[in-house]
Design a protein around this motif. Structure first.
Motif, PDB file in Angstrom:
ATOM      1  N   GLN A  16      43.698  58.084  16.596  1.00  0.00           N
ATOM      2  CA  GLN A  16      44.242  57.016  15.740  1.00  0.00           C
ATOM      3  C   GLN A  16      45.492  56.950  15.528  1.00  0.00           C
ATOM      4  N   THR A  17      46.018  56.184  16.746  1.00  0.00           N
ATOM      5  CA  THR A  17      47.142  55.876  17.019  1.00  0.00           C
ATOM      6  C   THR A  17      47.572  54.627  17.760  1.00  0.00           C
ATOM      7  N   ARG A  18      48.737  54.094  17.589  1.00  0.00           N
ATOM      8  CA  ARG A  18      49.035  53.027  17.967  1.00  0.00           C
ATOM      9  C   ARG A  18      49.120  52.893  19.595  1.00  0.00           C
ATOM     10  N   PRO A  19      48.522  51.971  20.462  1.00  0.00           N
ATOM     11  CA  PRO A  19      48.754  52.101  21.864  1.00  0.00           C
ATOM     12  C   PRO A  19      50.313  52.265  22.256  1.00  0.00           C
ATOM     13  N   LEU A  20      50.459  52.832  23.504  1.00  0.00           N
ATOM     14  CA  LEU A  20      52.031  52.892  23.950  1.00  0.00           C
ATOM     15  C   LEU A  20      52.345  51.601  24.271  1.00  0.00           C
ATOM     16  N   LEU A  21      51.505  50.773  24.957  1.00  0.00           N
ATOM     17  CA  LEU A  21      51.937  49.354  25.287  1.00  0.00           C
ATOM     18  C   LEU A  21      51.120  48.378  24.588  1.00  0.00           C
ATOM     19  N   ARG A  22      51.454  47.240  24.603  1.00  0.00           N
ATOM     20  CA  ARG A  22      50.777  46.198  23.996  1.00  0.00           C
ATOM     21  C   ARG A  22      49.365  45.830  24.966  1.00  0.00           C
ATOM     22  N   PRO A  23      48.365  45.821  24.400  1.00  0.00           N
ATOM     23  CA  PRO A  23      47.002  45.355  25.106  1.00  0.00           C
ATOM     24  C   PRO A  23      47.428  43.953  25.617  1.00  0.00           C
ATOM     25  N   LEU A  24      46.697  43.699  26.708  1.00  0.00           N
ATOM     26  CA  LEU A  24      46.680  42.581  27.580  1.00  0.00           C
ATOM     27  C   LEU A  24      45.884  41.609  26.526  1.00  0.00           C
ATOM     28  N   ALA A  25      46.427  40.315  26.711  1.00  0.00           N
ATOM     29  CA  ALA A  25      45.590  39.277  25.989  1.00  0.00           C
ATOM     30  C   ALA A  25      44.288  39.032  26.605  1.00  0.00           C
ATOM     31  N   PRO A 109      45.660  40.612  58.101  1.00  0.00           N
ATOM     32  CA  PRO A 109      44.190  40.894  58.364  1.00  0.00           C
ATOM     33  C   PRO A 109      43.416  41.741  57.239  1.00  0.00           C
ATOM     34  N   PHE A 110      44.132  42.157  56.234  1.00  0.00           N
ATOM     35  CA  PHE A 110      43.635  42.616  55.067  1.00  0.00           C
ATOM     36  C   PHE A 110      43.958  42.006  53.891  1.00  0.00           C
ATOM     37  N   ARG A 111      43.022  41.988  53.056  1.00  0.00           N
ATOM     38  CA  ARG A 111      42.929  41.089  51.701  1.00  0.00           C
ATOM     39  C   ARG A 111      42.861  41.967  50.661  1.00  0.00           C
ATOM     40  N   LEU A 112      43.605  41.771  49.639  1.00  0.00           N
ATOM     41  CA  LEU A 112      43.526  42.664  48.363  1.00  0.00           C
ATOM     42  C   LEU A 112      42.181  42.069  47.727  1.00  0.00           C
ATOM     43  N   THR A 113      41.642  42.702  46.674  1.00  0.00           N
ATOM     44  CA  THR A 113      40.945  42.047  45.835  1.00  0.00           C
ATOM     45  C   THR A 113      41.458  41.560  44.398  1.00  0.00           C
ATOM     46  N   THR A 114      40.806  40.552  43.747  1.00  0.00           N
ATOM     47  CA  THR A 114      41.028  40.016  42.620  1.00  0.00           C
ATOM     48  C   THR A 114      41.118  40.897  41.513  1.00  0.00           C
ATOM     49  N   ILE A 115      42.201  41.140  40.802  1.00  0.00           N
ATOM     50  CA  ILE A 115      42.382  42.026  39.520  1.00  0.00           C
ATOM     51  C   ILE A 115      42.107  41.054  38.291  1.00  0.00           C
ATOM     52  N   ARG A 116      41.235  41.577  37.586  1.00  0.00           N
ATOM     53  CA  ARG A 116      40.640  40.543  36.410  1.00  0.00           C
ATOM     54  C   ARG A 116      41.769  40.469  35.630  1.00  0.00           C
ATOM     55  N   ASP A 117      42.688  41.496  35.123  1.00  0.00           N
ATOM     56  CA  ASP A 117      43.497  41.486  34.000  1.00  0.00           C
ATOM     57  C   ASP A 117      44.942  41.493  34.416  1.00  0.00           C
ATOM     58  N   LEU A 118      44.964  40.834  35.787  1.00  0.00           N
ATOM     59  CA  LEU A 118      46.630  40.356  35.954  1.00  0.00           C
ATOM     60  C   LEU A 118      46.609  38.802  36.247  1.00  0.00           C
ATOM     61  N   PRO A 119      47.871  38.389  36.111  1.00  0.00           N
ATOM     62  CA  PRO A 119      48.071  36.709  36.139  1.00  0.00           C
ATOM     63  C   PRO A 119      47.784  36.288  37.515  1.00  0.00           C
ATOM     64  N   ILE A 232      29.892  48.222  42.351  1.00  0.00           N
ATOM     65  CA  ILE A 232      29.816  48.402  40.764  1.00  0.00           C
ATOM     66  C   ILE A 232      30.845  47.512  40.259  1.00  0.00           C
ATOM     67  N   PRO A 233      30.442  46.986  39.067  1.00  0.00           N
ATOM     68  CA  PRO A 233      31.711  46.147  38.473  1.00  0.00           C
ATOM     69  C   PRO A 233      32.891  46.875  38.274  1.00  0.00           C
ATOM     70  N   PHE A 234      32.838  48.300  37.801  1.00  0.00           N
ATOM     71  CA  PHE A 234      33.995  48.726  37.858  1.00  0.00           C
ATOM     72  C   PHE A 234      35.089  48.740  38.755  1.00  0.00           C
ATOM     73  N   ASP A 235      34.496  48.771  40.075  1.00  0.00           N
ATOM     74  CA  ASP A 235      35.325  48.905  41.192  1.00  0.00           C
ATOM     75  C   ASP A 235      36.193  47.632  41.746  1.00  0.00           C
ATOM     76  N   TRP A 236      35.534  46.447  41.089  1.00  0.00           N
ATOM     77  CA  TRP A 236      35.790  45.069  41.358  1.00  0.00           C
ATOM     78  C   TRP A 236      36.576  44.259  40.164  1.00  0.00           C
ATOM     79  N   THR A 237      37.082  45.177  39.154  1.00  0.00           N
ATOM     80  CA  THR A 237      37.470  44.472  38.040  1.00  0.00           C
ATOM     81  C   THR A 237      38.940  44.754  38.161  1.00  0.00           C
ATOM     82  N   ASN A 238      39.436  46.050  37.662  1.00  0.00           N
ATOM     83  CA  ASN A 238      40.926  46.445  37.692  1.00  0.00           C
ATOM     84  C   ASN A 238      41.577  47.478  38.659  1.00  0.00           C
TER      85      ASN A 238
END
Length: 555
Positions: A16-25, A109-119, A232-238
């Motif tokens: 029950q405390t405030r987050p250290l950082l502002r949550p992403l929109a 030759p390598f591609r990174l995967t898309t991160i959901r919560d990054l611009p 699994i969705p977790f691995d392809w999200t963030n």
């Protein structure tokens, strides 16, 4: 997977405390996909060496992973699918200029995967699972992995072909009573076009850790994708992940030309699949035999369970050493080369440094260049603070492992600590500082990697972490014992021709320089060493300090 009831369940406690950082929109935005079932983010990584030095420790279930995902790429005007063609109807994309069109520059030759919560600025030239499996041309797909969420995977296929594309899931849940196996069998009942194949598992405590997709298309083309994410969705999200995506592979009769590099890749890959047995993967091997790998510029590095002759160098670290011994690494006056092992898990390697340096690092030192300087070594692994600040907070740490429970594991930390380097960078960022790493990379820099001017001698993306189970334990009779299935792809500038160089690139896939292959970096430069105040992340420890989401971690 191990029976979760046998292990203590870790909990993420919300303070029950405030987050250290502002949550992403993005955490508050509305999304269109329905919630996905809750699957623990897990990966075999840490091991119990009390009874068997090669015994895997299966991690227990963890707190809920994010349940929804949003594809940020499709609506972008420059969005491309997995084959670098346009996604938006009526707006085909022109292909990137390559050596074939007269311009001597090549994309990573390598591609990174898309991160959901990054611009979008951080997701340029990345790839998402929907771009891979959403192709309407697919008619048969083979998925090799450690974890599969069948419902989620099937949802990635285009709705018009979802009920028709043949999908084969290859997994390692060999015990009939395994909860993971029961879950997959139950989910598969919903899809008549789905087939489950259990990998041959000769090592009782080994794991099927390989991450490969093989795609067959209605235009008779095939494609191989070797990557680092569980299905699994977790691995392809963030989480930071990477994929090597082969060119489209035509039937041999349509491309009879031969390539020594492509032919060798094909032989090694088919030998790897052949190990599963003809009854399991025979149809896959037969199909791939009919496709040309001429356009492939990569080297396959695999591991399969069992005891293998070191002299034959077919799998594990012996294969890696053999390949590296053929790659020239010219010395730069006044510079010392550096090899960085970046992984998501470090196993129990021994009280004394009897494997990491004398066996594995020695293999990574191999080169065709005689008399050059020996490289310095480092390990890139996130600190507890980097996990707290990651997009998923402590939940990211459920996929990242270093056990420090026993006295032996604490002793191991004494020779690991001097090697540890940060995941995040304070200078040249790769745009993945807050996307915790599930990726595994091994890269040799031609000099101390301070900035983009640093050359790269070779780079490997693989499913294999720092463990004897993955790479092989040396035995006295000239054999190497491997417990798990692993798969990776190694590249070096010589694959593209004489005089070609390879350089790191950030937030994009091309260096834009003549005769240069860009290598998309998952981490920034320079690479910072741990200070005395830094604490390495271990999922087996409780953390009272809250993450940026206001959560604490209970082991």
């Amino acid at each position: 997977m191990a029976d979760p009831s046998r292990h203590k369940r870790r909990k993420v406690h919300v303070e029950q405390t405030r987050p250290l950082l502002r949550p992403l929109a993005s955490y508050n935005r509305k999304v269109s996909p329905p919630p996905i079932g809750n699957y623990p983010a897990t990966d075999p990584a840490t091991f119990d060496d009390e009874n068997d030095p090669l015994r895997d420790f299966f991690r227990s279930a963890v707190a809920s992973a994010p349940k929804e995902a949003v594809n940020l790429t499709v609506d972008r005007p420059d969005a491309k699918d997995v084959n670098r063609t346009g996604l938006r109807r009526g707006q085909p994309e022109s292909s990137t200029a390559t050596a074939d069109s007269g311009t001597q520059t090549w994309p990573s030759p390598f591609r990174l995967t898309t991160i959901r919560d990054l611009p979008w600025s951080e997701n340029k030239d990345t790839v998402g699972i929907a771009e891979i499996l959403g192709d309407v041309m697919l008619h048969e797909v083979w998925l090799f992995n450690y974890m599969h969420n069948i419902h989620w995977v099937m949802a990635q296929f285009d709705i018009d072909i979802r009920a028709h594309v043949k999908v084969v899931f290859v997994h390692g849940n060999w015990k009939q009573e395994d909860e993971g196996r029961k879950r997959m069998e139950e989910e598969a009942k919903s899809y008549p076009n789905v087939k489950l194949v259990t990998a041959y598992m000769p090592e009782a405590f080994g794991t099927h850790h390989t991450k490969i997709m093989v795609l067959f298309r209605r235009d008779d083309m095939a494609q191989v994708i070797i990557h680092t994410a569980n299905m699994i969705p977790f691995d392809w999200t963030n989480m930071t992940q990477a994929a090597w995506i082969s060119p489209l592979l035509p039937p041999i009769e349509k491309d009879p030309t031969r390539s020594e590099i492509g032919d060798q890749f094909k032989r090694d890959l088919l030998e790897y699949f052949g190990f599963y047995s003809n009854s399991r993967c025979g149809p896959l091997v037969d199909s791939l035999k009919n496709h040309s790998f001429t356009s492939v510029k990569a080297i396959f590095i695999g591991s399969v369970p069992g005891r293998h002759k070191i002299s034959e160098a077919k799998f594990g670290w012996p294969k890696l050493r053999k390949v590296l011994s053929t790659i020239p690494c010219p010395s730069i006056p006044g510079a010392t080369p550096a090899v960085f092992a970046q992984c998501s898990s470090i196993a129990t390697l021994g009280v004394k440094d009897t494997w990491l340096t004398p066996v594995f690092f020695s293999a990574l030192s191999a080169t065709a260049t005689k008399g050059g300087k020996k490289p310095q070594f480092g390990i890139i692994f996130p600190t507890a603070q980097e996990i707290r600040e990651s997009l998923n907070g402590y939940n990211s740490g459920s996929s990242i492992h270093l056990r420090l429970v026993s006295a032996a594991q604490q002793k191991q930390l004494e020779y690991l600590n001097p090697l540890f380097h940060h995941w995040s960078s304070q200078s040249q960022s790769a745009g993945r500082d807050r996307a915790a790493p599930h990726i595994k990379t091994y890269i040799r820099f031609s000099s101390d990697p301070k900035d983009t001017s640093t050359g790269i001698d070779w780079a490997l993306v693989t499913s294999a972490n720092l463990s004897m189970q993955a790479w092989g334990a040396t035995e006295k009779d000239g054999m190497v014992r491997i417990c798990s299935y692993e798969a990776g792809v190694l590249v070096h500038p010589g694959l593209w021709g004489e005089g070609v160089k390879m350089k790191p690139v950030f937030r994009k896939n091309e260096a834009g320089e003549e005769k240069v292959v860009g290598l998309r970096m998952p981490y920034g430069l320079p690479i910072a060493k741990y200070t005395k105040e830094d604490e390495v992340w271990t999922a087996g420890k409780s953390y009272k300090e809250v993450d940026w989401l206001g959560q604490s971690w209970m082991a």
